[in-house]
Design a protein around this motif. Structure first.
Motif, PDB file in Angstrom:
ATOM      1  N   ASN A 103       0.816  -1.215   0.000  1.00  0.00           N
ATOM      2  CA  ASN A 103       0.000   0.000   0.000  1.00  0.00           C
ATOM      3  C   ASN A 103       0.851   1.266   0.000  1.00  0.00           C
ATOM      4  OD1 ASN A 103       1.001  -0.175   2.564  1.00  0.00           O
ATOM      5  ND2 ASN A 103      -0.940   0.155   3.613  1.00  0.00           N
ATOM      6  N   GLU A 104       2.141   1.140  -0.367  1.00  0.00           N
ATOM      7  CA  GLU A 104       3.040   2.299  -0.371  1.00  0.00           C
ATOM      8  C   GLU A 104       3.643   2.505  -1.757  1.00  0.00           C
ATOM      9  OE1 GLU A 104       3.626   4.311   2.073  1.00  0.00           O
ATOM     10  OE2 GLU A 104       2.971   3.272   3.884  1.00  0.00           O
ATOM     11  N   LEU A 105       3.445   3.686  -2.340  1.00  0.00           N
ATOM     12  CA  LEU A 105       4.052   4.010  -3.628  1.00  0.00           C
ATOM     13  C   LEU A 105       5.575   3.941  -3.553  1.00  0.00           C
ATOM     14  CD1 LEU A 105       1.906   7.002  -4.944  1.00  0.00           C
ATOM     15  CD2 LEU A 105       2.305   4.850  -6.134  1.00  0.00           C
ATOM     16  N   ALA A 106       6.132   4.326  -2.407  1.00  0.00           N
ATOM     17  CA  ALA A 106       7.584   4.304  -2.242  1.00  0.00           C
ATOM     18  C   ALA A 106       8.140   2.892  -2.382  1.00  0.00           C
ATOM     19  CB  ALA A 106       7.968   4.889  -0.884  1.00  0.00           C
ATOM     20  N   ALA A 107       7.374   1.897  -1.939  1.00  0.00           N
ATOM     21  CA  ALA A 107       7.818   0.513  -2.045  1.00  0.00           C
ATOM     22  C   ALA A 107       7.908   0.081  -3.507  1.00  0.00           C
ATOM     23  CB  ALA A 107       6.867  -0.399  -1.276  1.00  0.00           C
ATOM     24  N   LEU A 108       6.931   0.496  -4.308  1.00  0.00           N
ATOM     25  CA  LEU A 108       6.962   0.182  -5.736  1.00  0.00           C
ATOM     26  C   LEU A 108       8.138   0.866  -6.410  1.00  0.00           C
ATOM     27  CD1 LEU A 108       5.705  -1.062  -8.266  1.00  0.00           C
ATOM     28  CD2 LEU A 108       4.220   0.945  -8.435  1.00  0.00           C
ATOM     29  N   ALA A 128      11.839   7.091 -16.358  1.00  0.00           N
ATOM     30  CA  ALA A 128      11.103   8.286 -15.928  1.00  0.00           C
ATOM     31  C   ALA A 128       9.979   7.925 -14.966  1.00  0.00           C
ATOM     32  CB  ALA A 128      10.536   9.017 -17.140  1.00  0.00           C
ATOM     33  N   VAL A 129       9.466   6.705 -15.057  1.00  0.00           N
ATOM     34  CA  VAL A 129       8.414   6.261 -14.147  1.00  0.00           C
ATOM     35  C   VAL A 129       8.920   6.266 -12.714  1.00  0.00           C
ATOM     36  CG1 VAL A 129       6.927   4.317 -13.508  1.00  0.00           C
ATOM     37  CG2 VAL A 129       7.304   4.872 -15.920  1.00  0.00           C
ATOM     38  N   ILE A 130      10.194   5.903 -12.529  1.00  0.00           N
ATOM     39  CA  ILE A 130      10.776   5.848 -11.193  1.00  0.00           C
ATOM     40  C   ILE A 130      10.958   7.256 -10.623  1.00  0.00           C
ATOM     41  CG2 ILE A 130      12.756   5.031  -9.853  1.00  0.00           C
ATOM     42  CD1 ILE A 130      13.227   2.938 -12.008  1.00  0.00           C
ATOM     43  N   ARG A 131      11.257   8.216 -11.486  1.00  0.00           N
ATOM     44  CA  ARG A 131      11.537   9.588 -11.027  1.00  0.00           C
ATOM     45  C   ARG A 131      10.278  10.439 -10.875  1.00  0.00           C
ATOM     46  NH1 ARG A 131      15.633   8.887 -15.054  1.00  0.00           N
ATOM     47  NH2 ARG A 131      14.353  10.098 -16.507  1.00  0.00           N
ATOM     48  N   SER A 132       9.248  10.131 -11.639  1.00  0.00           N
ATOM     49  CA  SER A 132       8.045  10.963 -11.662  1.00  0.00           C
ATOM     50  C   SER A 132       6.953  10.384 -10.765  1.00  0.00           C
ATOM     51  CB  SER A 132       7.523  11.089 -13.096  1.00  0.00           C
ATOM     52  OG  SER A 132       6.238  11.665 -13.129  1.00  0.00           O
ATOM     53  N   ALA A 133       6.486  11.185  -9.820  1.00  0.00           N
ATOM     54  CA  ALA A 133       5.418  10.739  -8.927  1.00  0.00           C
ATOM     55  C   ALA A 133       4.128  10.485  -9.710  1.00  0.00           C
ATOM     56  CB  ALA A 133       5.175  11.786  -7.846  1.00  0.00           C
ATOM     57  N   LYS A 134       3.860  11.301 -10.719  1.00  0.00           N
ATOM     58  CA  LYS A 134       2.644  11.145 -11.516  1.00  0.00           C
ATOM     59  C   LYS A 134       2.672   9.848 -12.310  1.00  0.00           C
ATOM     60  CE  LYS A 134      -0.079  13.324 -15.180  1.00  0.00           C
ATOM     61  NZ  LYS A 134      -0.200  14.483 -16.111  1.00  0.00           N
ATOM     62  N   LYS A 137       2.310   6.815 -10.077  1.00  0.00           N
ATOM     63  CA  LYS A 137       0.921   6.598  -9.673  1.00  0.00           C
ATOM     64  C   LYS A 137       0.117   5.961 -10.812  1.00  0.00           C
ATOM     65  CE  LYS A 137      -2.645   6.951  -6.898  1.00  0.00           C
ATOM     66  NZ  LYS A 137      -3.731   6.499  -7.800  1.00  0.00           N
ATOM     67  N   GLU A 138       0.403   6.368 -12.038  1.00  0.00           N
ATOM     68  CA  GLU A 138      -0.275   5.768 -13.188  1.00  0.00           C
ATOM     69  C   GLU A 138       0.060   4.287 -13.307  1.00  0.00           C
ATOM     70  OE1 GLU A 138       0.973   8.155 -16.448  1.00  0.00           O
ATOM     71  OE2 GLU A 138      -0.405   9.802 -16.007  1.00  0.00           O
ATOM     72  N   LEU A 139       1.331   3.948 -13.060  1.00  0.00           N
ATOM     73  CA  LEU A 139       1.731   2.544 -13.094  1.00  0.00           C
ATOM     74  C   LEU A 139       1.069   1.779 -11.958  1.00  0.00           C
ATOM     75  CD1 LEU A 139       3.424   0.253 -14.243  1.00  0.00           C
ATOM     76  CD2 LEU A 139       5.323   1.003 -12.793  1.00  0.00           C
ATOM     77  N   TRP A 140       0.999   2.390 -10.782  1.00  0.00           N
ATOM     78  CA  TRP A 140       0.333   1.767  -9.629  1.00  0.00           C
ATOM     79  C   TRP A 140      -1.109   1.416  -9.983  1.00  0.00           C
ATOM     80  CZ3 TRP A 140       1.688   0.749  -4.403  1.00  0.00           C
ATOM     81  CH2 TRP A 140       0.613   0.447  -3.569  1.00  0.00           C
ATOM     82  N   ASP A 141      -1.820   2.363 -10.589  1.00  0.00           N
ATOM     83  CA  ASP A 141      -3.215   2.143 -10.962  1.00  0.00           C
ATOM     84  C   ASP A 141      -3.335   1.034 -12.005  1.00  0.00           C
ATOM     85  OD1 ASP A 141      -3.970   4.152  -9.236  1.00  0.00           O
ATOM     86  OD2 ASP A 141      -4.015   5.695 -10.790  1.00  0.00           O
ATOM     87  N   GLN A 142      -2.321   0.904 -12.851  1.00  0.00           N
ATOM     88  CA  GLN A 142      -2.327  -0.161 -13.852  1.00  0.00           C
ATOM     89  C   GLN A 142      -2.165  -1.534 -13.193  1.00  0.00           C
ATOM     90  OE1 GLN A 142       0.670   0.313 -16.905  1.00  0.00           O
ATOM     91  NE2 GLN A 142       0.540  -1.828 -17.515  1.00  0.00           N
ATOM     92  N   ILE A 143      -1.302  -1.624 -12.190  1.00  0.00           N
ATOM     93  CA  ILE A 143      -1.090  -2.889 -11.488  1.00  0.00           C
ATOM     94  C   ILE A 143      -2.280  -3.216 -10.606  1.00  0.00           C
ATOM     95  CG2 ILE A 143       0.424  -4.134  -9.904  1.00  0.00           C
ATOM     96  CD1 ILE A 143       2.687  -2.267 -10.748  1.00  0.00           C
ATOM     97  N   ASP A 144      -2.792  -2.211  -9.903  1.00  0.00           N
ATOM     98  CA  ASP A 144      -3.941  -2.380  -9.009  1.00  0.00           C
ATOM     99  C   ASP A 144      -5.206  -2.479  -9.844  1.00  0.00           C
ATOM    100  OD1 ASP A 144      -5.709  -2.391  -6.876  1.00  0.00           O
ATOM    101  OD2 ASP A 144      -5.641  -0.202  -6.632  1.00  0.00           O
ATOM    102  N   SER A 145      -5.409  -3.616 -10.494  1.00  0.00           N
ATOM    103  CA  SER A 145      -6.478  -3.753 -11.486  1.00  0.00           C
ATOM    104  C   SER A 145      -7.878  -3.702 -10.895  1.00  0.00           C
ATOM    105  CB  SER A 145      -6.295  -5.058 -12.272  1.00  0.00           C
ATOM    106  OG  SER A 145      -6.215  -6.165 -11.394  1.00  0.00           O
ATOM    107  N   ASP A 146      -8.039  -4.035  -9.618  1.00  0.00           N
ATOM    108  CA  ASP A 146      -9.384  -3.965  -9.032  1.00  0.00           C
ATOM    109  C   ASP A 146      -9.661  -2.606  -8.389  1.00  0.00           C
ATOM    110  OD1 ASP A 146      -7.878  -4.036  -6.732  1.00  0.00           O
ATOM    111  OD2 ASP A 146      -8.654  -5.951  -6.009  1.00  0.00           O
ATOM    112  N   GLY A 147      -8.658  -1.727  -8.360  1.00  0.00           N
ATOM    113  CA  GLY A 147      -8.861  -0.365  -7.899  1.00  0.00           C
ATOM    114  C   GLY A 147      -9.132  -0.184  -6.429  1.00  0.00           C
ATOM    115  N   ASN A 148      -8.713  -1.139  -5.582  1.00  0.00           N
ATOM    116  CA  ASN A 148      -8.991  -1.018  -4.143  1.00  0.00           C
ATOM    117  C   ASN A 148      -7.890  -0.280  -3.388  1.00  0.00           C
ATOM    118  OD1 ASN A 148      -6.950  -2.899  -4.138  1.00  0.00           O
ATOM    119  ND2 ASN A 148      -8.026  -4.408  -2.883  1.00  0.00           N
ATOM    120  N   GLY A 149      -6.863   0.199  -4.089  1.00  0.00           N
ATOM    121  CA  GLY A 149      -5.801   0.959  -3.442  1.00  0.00           C
ATOM    122  C   GLY A 149      -4.642   0.123  -2.946  1.00  0.00           C
TER     123      GLY A 149
END
Length: 305
Positions: A103-108, A128-134, A137-149
């Motif tokens: 549940n942590e963006l920093a871990a990803l 650039a995905v590693i350096r950019s917070a935006k 987050k887009e990659l996180w949403d792609q992995i989190d396919s059910d959208g539960n956070g």
């Protein structure tokens, strides 16, 4: 020896400077005590990493290796390049507290950083995905396919299998899934080139190594088949049968299983306890509010998510 670091804004930073990107953001107070203990007791990582096959007790106990539960803490506290040969090791690195989810963006960001270091095919766009917070987050949403956070292990396997392995250099092997794999719930062949071991067998003298003749490799160098691993992680009373060996196809597979009278009675009790005779906008003011509801059927949704 690693310093304890500084506690800043509710999180413990292992470098002593808040915001350096080396710690999880917003660590809850309930985790803080455990993190302090980990800093004091964390073992240093073995310099040989995945190449280490030393079985000496002193070495195994003193150093942390990629398939050890404390490897995530070891790398974050003592430094070094994280190494992984299975998706499970990558996931455990993101989930050092063994919660079963991320549940942590920093871990990803951290695991992307370590996995892509030695992968020459990583493009500047992917870096650039590693350096950019935006972009992260887009990659996180792609992995989190059910959208539960949260990122679950099945979601992680699905993403790595479809694109993560080729984009960032993540390993394609799944890896051991807890005690079920060690207990023989599914086959876990050795991934070392030239080794003929078809299934990991725990050495009674050292459970970190395989007892099969001709193998003797670390448990973390063994990997389960995708489908077998996912099947073993599902509840034992489920009847879901997989019709494919493609994880991407399995992600959409589900079935509704009718349950019995006992389950219906339990849900009926919940409905009786929660019903409220209150007007709501969807009914309209002229509609009569029901006094109660009758549960006529209960079904269980079985799926790998």
């Amino acid at each position: 020896m690693a310093c304890l670091g500084a506690i800043c804004g509710g999180c413990l930073c292992c470098c002593g400077a808040c915001g350096a990107g080396c710690c999880f953001a917003g660590v809850k107070a309930t985790k803080l005590a455990l993190r302090v203990v980990r800093h004091v007791r964390a073992r240093p990582p073995c310099e040989k990493g995945l190449a280490c096959n030393c079985q000496e007790g002193q070495h195994v106990n003193y150093y942390s290796h990629p398939d050890d539960d404390d490897y995530g803490f070891s790398i974050r506290i003592h430094g070094g390049d994280g190494e992984f040969c299975t998706m499970r090791q990558c996931f455990n690195f993101m989930d050092p507290y063994q919660l079963g989810y991320v549940n942590e963006l920093a871990a990803l960001r951290e695991v992307l950083h370590h996995a892509s270091r030695k992968y020459p095919q990583v493009t500047s766009q992917q870096k650039a995905v590693i350096r950019s917070a935006k972009k992260l987050k887009e990659l996180w949403d792609q992995i989190d396919s059910d959208g539960n956070g949260y990122i679950s292990f099945p979601e992680w396997v699905e993403w790595v299998s479809s694109s993560g392995a080729t984009q960032f250099g993540f390993p394609s092997a799944v890896g051991i899934f807890g005690e079920k794999g060690k207990a023989g719930a599914y086959n876990i062949p050795c991934t070392v080139e030239g080794c003929t071991c078809e299934c990991f067998v725990k050495d009674p003298d050292n459970e970190k190594f395989c007892a099969r003749a001709g193998c003797g490799h670390r448990a973390g160098l063994h990997s389960a088949d995708h489908v077998a691993l996912i099947a073993a992680s599902l509840p034992h009373d489920w009847s879901l049968v997989f019709n494919s060996h493609d994880v991407r196809e399995l992600s959409g597979q589900r079935q509704l299983v009718p349950l019995g009278d006992d389950e219906c009675a339990q849900v009926q009790e919940i409905m009786n306890a929660s019903v409220r005779r209150a007007w709501s906008r969807d009914r309209g003011r002229t509609e009569q509010v029901p006094d109660s509801y009758e549960v006529v059927r209960v079904e269980r949704n079985e799926n790998i998510r």
